[in-house]
Motif scaffolding. Structure first.
Motif, PDB file in Angstrom:
ATOM      1  N   UNK A 211       0.848  -1.197   0.000  1.00 12.10           N
ATOM      2  CA  UNK A 211       0.000   0.000   0.000  1.00 12.10           C
ATOM      3  C   UNK A 211       0.877   1.237   0.000  1.00 12.10           C
ATOM      4  N   UNK A 212       0.462   2.254  -0.770  1.00 10.99           N
ATOM      5  CA  UNK A 212       1.259   3.462  -0.964  1.00 10.99           C
ATOM      6  C   UNK A 212       0.411   4.695  -0.712  1.00 10.99           C
ATOM      7  N   UNK A 213       0.923   5.586   0.107  1.00 12.73           N
ATOM      8  CA  UNK A 213       0.218   6.843   0.400  1.00 12.73           C
ATOM      9  C   UNK A 213       0.282   7.757  -0.827  1.00 12.73           C
ATOM     10  N   UNK A 214      -0.603   8.745  -0.889  1.00 13.53           N
ATOM     11  CA  UNK A 214      -0.549   9.674  -2.026  1.00 13.53           C
ATOM     12  C   UNK A 214       0.825  10.339  -2.177  1.00 13.53           C
ATOM     13  N   UNK A 215       1.504  10.653  -1.062  1.00 10.18           N
ATOM     14  CA  UNK A 215       2.804  11.316  -1.272  1.00 10.18           C
ATOM     15  C   UNK A 215       3.872  10.346  -1.779  1.00 10.18           C
ATOM     16  N   UNK A 216       3.747   9.079  -1.428  1.00  7.08           N
ATOM     17  CA  UNK A 216       4.659   8.086  -2.017  1.00  7.08           C
ATOM     18  C   UNK A 216       4.342   7.895  -3.501  1.00  7.08           C
ATOM     19  N   UNK A 217       3.056   7.866  -3.817  1.00  2.64           N
ATOM     20  CA  UNK A 217       2.659   7.731  -5.224  1.00  2.64           C
ATOM     21  C   UNK A 217       3.214   8.890  -6.043  1.00  2.64           C
ATOM     22  N   UNK A 218       3.169  10.095  -5.479  1.00  2.00           N
ATOM     23  CA  UNK A 218       3.671  11.264  -6.214  1.00  2.00           C
ATOM     24  C   UNK A 218       5.154  11.118  -6.532  1.00  2.00           C
ATOM     25  N   UNK A 219       5.917  10.592  -5.575  1.00  4.95           N
ATOM     26  CA  UNK A 219       7.356  10.381  -5.804  1.00  4.95           C
ATOM     27  C   UNK A 219       7.570   9.384  -6.948  1.00  4.95           C
ATOM     28  N   UNK A 220       6.751   8.341  -6.961  1.00  8.01           N
ATOM     29  CA  UNK A 220       6.915   7.303  -7.990  1.00  8.01           C
ATOM     30  C   UNK A 220       6.409   7.785  -9.349  1.00  8.01           C
ATOM     31  N   UNK A 221       5.290   8.501  -9.336  1.00  6.93           N
ATOM     32  CA  UNK A 221       4.738   9.004 -10.600  1.00  6.93           C
ATOM     33  C   UNK A 221       5.702   9.989 -11.269  1.00  6.93           C
TER      34      UNK A 221
END
Lengths: 403, 403
Positions: B207-217
């Motif tokens: 599971x990934x938080x929105x701020x982790x997703x932003x880093x990956x995106x």
């Protein structure tokens, strides 16, 4: 939410194919511990069975715990160091995937291409090998995106002569088309279960020649916490831990050095896929795929449909069928699924919207699967307004079976 | 070779644990196609179920197709770029694994350590965060090598305050110990099925938080052949294709962009693990692990055995039991397996030869599993010449159950 209860499907696309029920039963067996003697025996048996499947004597023949793409990445990241040159003869989408993965390993990737629906002649490959001087030649045997089966018999000799390693992705072809890894001089092969092997995606059988093993062993870095005094690091560390085949080999080998926790249920399934194939005989399985693939080809032609690509080099287990003018390809696929529970495949890239891909592989390389698919296809084609030869599909396939 | 027929085992080690038979039955369901509406519904249901398991509202909650180690590597390689700093509070072997994986991603890794059997206080972690100024703090919640459970409640707030991402490996602890990911402010969590979730190894919930997703995106590079005009590459390409979470999210998301072929049978199993846990209630499952873990702890103490580590911070689901002087630890384990079909664990590093590790997790967090193990352990200890309190193990456990 309810217990799982998937709808019944006959999977006649380019894979995944319907699993052999015996494989699913094997996968329902209860777990044993990671280092239980029963488990290590099963691991050794799985290695032995896959040696037969790949027609190899390679000691290093085992499973990578992931889908077929995981097997590809494990091979490439373990073999290639940043800056190494790799050559890929690209015959379809999965050639591009080899390029993509190798670039992420830092390799300098060169390609040669043929139009979709064709394969390479050995001279073309040798010419490119001479021009590029790669460390590794990487090729897909059967690229389902085009249905082509690249002849490999001469490539091993070319690679040995020019001191190049030869990697082959046999995911879509293994078990349904000839693949004598040693006789063809292939250094590394990876595969998957979900095509001609009759199992689910999620385990990637791999085999490595002694010279490929030597390249990987020269980059051996046992991880902290399990290494001993003899495990001095060597060479440049492989840039993945999970896909570090030097460590995976130590886990499957007599030292049983801890790496991942083997995916026991997937191993049970992979072992059963191979056991069934070996019991049938690899040559018999290939002949079965040839027969049912020929029946499907004759059947779609008997319905009046065109087929794509160089039929002299078509894989046994999949055919690309031209979508007739005026027919909504996706609408027909949806109708076939909704009314008959039969899945056929769409297509990628330049073939998108032009062809369906119909597979006859693994458990579904069977007469009843072929005839049922052709009978249903005739009905949905007619309902979609296509001109079809009544009974022409099943009739032509029956003629193939009648010999 | 024969059909698979593993010997019956009661797996009471640190994992893998015996699978819940309902999970194995779910895994025997037949396959459906990769983009069958039934399959995409199952994928969506699996995402929803794991949101409940992780106690999160994170949209990006799905499975990585591989063992728990694959989930760790997917998280680290997608978050970390070469040169990024990562801080790891190492409380046991699996902290070293985070270091090892991150180093291969090219990260600059810093560690702080405590003696095995202890955990970190929040102030120790914050002090190191201030000294290192990492991009990512990576921690193991439950490290089976020491049986310790690192308190996490304060770490999320520390990380937010210092603009650090927080990753946690909850493989061994999830489902058996509290893990409210959102309440604790954890950005990325990965796990596995083979510990408290009652399934086999081979699928890694993440599971990934929105701020982790932003880093990956910000590192999104859709692969050639499936990208369209809107898919302009951004940032530095993730150095793995298989573990590129930006692409894996596109596969699980509404675009359904082809990446790997989802490991359908493992997904069936992962879904069933979560479905059973959610039906039981996460808090009830944690309480069940607490109860049976307490019974096992009391039982081994009741036999007269010592236990290792800070009991105030022991995971619910595993206990490290000191091997009595004069007893051959490996010999006892072999006898327990041979005579009773019960597996308990050996140990790593500084604890090797000093303790056994006994688990009560997943399907085996059960009264009969605890009492049977204690009864058998008494017999083999006696046979190995150890002084044991007759009936002391089962008796003490019964007292815990009597409340």
């Amino acid at each position: 939410m309810n217990q799982i209860n998937p709808p019944p499907r006959l999977l006649m696309g380019p894979g995944p194919s319907t699993a052999d029920p015996r494989v699913l039963r094997a996968m329902s067996a209860q777990l044993v511990g990671q280092y239980d003697p029963a488990m290590t025996d099963l691991m050794n048996e799985t290695m032995e069975l896959y040696r037969e499947v790949f027609s190899t004597r390679n000691e290093q023949t085992f499973l990578v715990d992931g889908t077929s793409r995981a097997g590809i990445e494990a091979a490439l990241v373990s073999l290639l160091e940043p800056g190494d040159r790799m050559l890929v003869p690209v015959l379809g989408r999965f050639g591009h995937l080899l390029v993509e993965i190798a670039e992420r390993c830092g390799a300098e990737v060169h390609t040669i291409t043929v139009p979709w629906g064709e394969v390479f002649r050995p001279e073309q490959v040798e010419e490119a090998v001479l021009a590029v001087r790669p460390k590794l030649l990487a090729v897909v045997q059967g690229d389902t995106s085009t249905t082509m089966c690249q002849p490999l018999a001469d490539l091993g000799e070319i690679c040995r002569r020019h001191d190049v390693l030869l990697y082959c992705d046999a995911t879509a072809s293994l078990g349904g088309n000839p693949y004598p890894a040693d006789a063809w001089g292939i250094d590394v092969t990876t595969a998957g279960l979900q095509k001609c092997l009759g199992g689910p995606s999620g385990s990637a059988p791999i085999t490595l020649s002694p010279r490929a093993v030597a390249v990987i062993e020269a980059r051996r870095h046992v991880e902290a916490g399990i290494r001993d005094a003899g495990d001095q690091p060597r060479g440049r560390r492989i840039q993945s831990n999970y896909f570090d085949l030097a460590m995976v080999m130590d886990y499957w080998g007599p030292r049983r050095l801890n790496h991942h926790t083997e995916a026991t249920t997937m191993l049970y399934g992979a072992r059963e896929c191979a056991r069934l194939l070996v019991a049938e005989g690899i040559d018999n399985a290939v002949e079965r795929h040839r027969l049912h693939g020929a029946a499907m080809l004759a059947g779609v032609q008997g319905l009046g449909l065109g087929v794509f690509g160089d039929l002299a080099h078509k894989m046994n287990n999949v055919v690309a069928v031209e979508i007739p003018d005026g027919v909504d390809g996706e609408g027909l696929r949806a109708a076939l699924l909704a009314d008959f529970g039969i899945e056929i495949g769409t297509s990628f890239g330049p073939l998108h919207g032009r062809v369906w891909r119909i597979g006859t592989m693994g458990y579904n390389a069977r007469r009843d699967a072929v005839l049922t698919t052709l009978a249903a296809l005739e009905q949905v084609l007619r309902a979609c307004g296509a001109a079809v030869t009544a009974g022409g599909g099943v009739g032509a396939a029956r003629e193939v079976y009648a010999g």
